[in-house]
Design a protein around this motif. Structure first.
Motif, PDB file in Angstrom:
ATOM      1  N   GLN A  95      38.128  41.289  34.977  1.00 28.58           N
ATOM      2  CA  GLN A  95      39.172  42.271  35.269  1.00 28.58           C
ATOM      3  C   GLN A  95      40.562  41.638  35.179  1.00 28.58           C
ATOM      4  O   GLN A  95      41.505  42.265  34.681  1.00 28.58           O
TER       5      GLN A  95
ATOM      6  N   PHE B 283      39.628  42.351  43.805  1.00 29.20           N
ATOM      7  CA  PHE B 283      40.425  42.085  42.610  1.00 29.20           C
ATOM      8  C   PHE B 283      41.896  41.923  42.993  1.00 29.20           C
ATOM      9  O   PHE B 283      42.579  40.999  42.523  1.00 29.20           O
TER      10      PHE B 283
ATOM     11  N   VAL C 199      33.710  47.036  33.298  1.00 35.22           N
ATOM     12  CA  VAL C 199      34.281  46.326  32.142  1.00 35.22           C
ATOM     13  C   VAL C 199      33.385  46.363  30.911  1.00 35.22           C
ATOM     14  O   VAL C 199      33.793  45.915  29.831  1.00 35.22           O
TER      15      VAL C 199
ATOM     16  N   ARG D  85      36.162  50.179  38.050  1.00 38.25           N
ATOM     17  CA  ARG D  85      36.398  48.776  37.719  1.00 38.25           C
ATOM     18  C   ARG D  85      35.468  48.256  36.627  1.00 38.25           C
ATOM     19  O   ARG D  85      35.462  47.054  36.334  1.00 38.25           O
TER      20      ARG D  85
END
Length: 247
Positions: A106, A78, A175, A173
Motif C-alpha cells: 500500500q 497503514f 491491492v 485496501r
C-alpha cells in the motif's frame, strides 16, 4: 530506549530508530506482532553493524503503542506506518512481514517516490478478504454481522478477535484487484510449509505485480515465522541485494 510519536490521526506510536546511512531500511511487522520480534531485532542488529539507518515500530494496538487491537483496522495501521516513515528523509527500503507485506505494498502504491526497494516475508496481501472472509462459515459471517466480531483460534496464543470493522475496511485496501506497479527492486520471500499464508499467495502476488526487477524465493520447509538462522540470513541478504541495485 523506546521513543514515541503522535500520528496525524491522534494515535501514539512506539518506535526504535537507528541512525546510519540511507536509504533507510524499515521493518513493517505482522498481524498482532510487534517490533520486539526475532526478525525485527535481527535486522536492527544487522543495520547497526552495517552502519545503515533502520526503523522498527509498533502499529496502534500492537506492542508498546497505545490503543486496543480490536479498535484497529488495516487502514489505521497503514496510516501508522506512513506516520512512522515521516521520521525518515529520502528513499526507503521496506521489509514487510505477513500483514506488513500488504501494508508495504500500500505504501508503494501511495508514495512510490519514497521507495528504493521492497523485501516481503510471507506477504499476506488482501488477507482479510481472501483468507478470513472467504474462509468463514455461514455461521461465522452471521456472527460478524450480529455481534460485530468473531473469535478465531490461533496457534500463537489467545484467539484472534476479528471485527466487522477489520473485514469491511479492509475491502478499501485491497491491492490484488487493480494494477500494482513496483518500479524498483523487489524480493518476495516465502516458505513452502507456511500454514498461515499459502504459497499460492506469493505466486499470485508475483504474477499480479508489475516491475522490472522482481524475484520470488521459495524456502523448502520454512514456516510462517521465517525466523531460523537460514531464513534470517536470507532476509538480510535480500535487503543487501536490493540496496546494491538501487541506482
Amino acid at each position: 530506549m523506546t521513543d514515541y510519536l503522535n500520528t496525524p490521526q491522534g494515535r501514539r506510536i512506539a518506535y526504535h530508530l537507528t541512525d546510519g546511512t540511507g536509504p533507510a531500511v524499515v521493518f513493517c511487522g505482522g498481524f498482532k506482532s510487534d517490533m520486539q520480534g526475532t526478525k525485527a531485532v535481527y535486522l536492527e542488529d544487522w543495520a547497526r553493524k552495517s552502519g545503515r539507518a533502520f526503523l522498527r515500530f509498533d502499529y496502534s494496538g500492537h506492542g508498546e503503542s497505545d490503543g486496543a487491537f480490536t479498535d484497529g483496522c488495516i487502514g489505521d495501521w497503514f496510516e501508522d506506518c506512513c506516520a512512522a516513515l515521516g521520521l525518515l528523509a529520502g528513499k526507503l527500503v521496506l521489509v514487510g512481514s505477513s500483514m506488513g507485506g500488504w501494508i508495504s505494498l500500500q505504501v508503494a502504491r501511495a508514495m512510490p517516490e519514497r521507495m528504493a526497494g521492497l523485501v516481503t516475508i510471507a506477504a499476506a496481501p488482501d488477507f482479510t478478504e481472501d483468507s478470513m472472509w472467504a474462509g468463514f462459515s455461514d455461521a461465522q459471517k452471521a456472527e460478524i454481522h450480529s455481534a460485530g466480531q468473531v473469535a478465531l483460534p490461533s496457534e500463537y496464543g489467545e484467539p484472534y478477535i476479528i471485527t466487522k470493522k477489520l473485514i469491511e475496511e479492509g475491502r478499501d485496501r485491497l491491492v490484488l484487484r487493480d494494477p500494482l506497479p513496483l518500479p524498483f527492486p523487489v524480493r518476495f520471500l516465502q516458505g513452502t510449509a507456511d500454514a498461515d499464508v499459502d504459497m499460492s499467495v506469493a505466486l499470485r502476488l508475483l504474477e499480479h505485480a508489475e516491475g522490472p526487477d522482481m524475484r520470488l524465493t521459495l524456502v523448502d520447509g520454512a514456516d510462517h515465522r521465517f525466523s531460523d538462522e537460514t531464513c534470517l540470513s536470507l532476509i538480510t541478504n535480500s535487503v543487501e541485494e536490493v540496496l546494491g541495485r538501487v541506482g
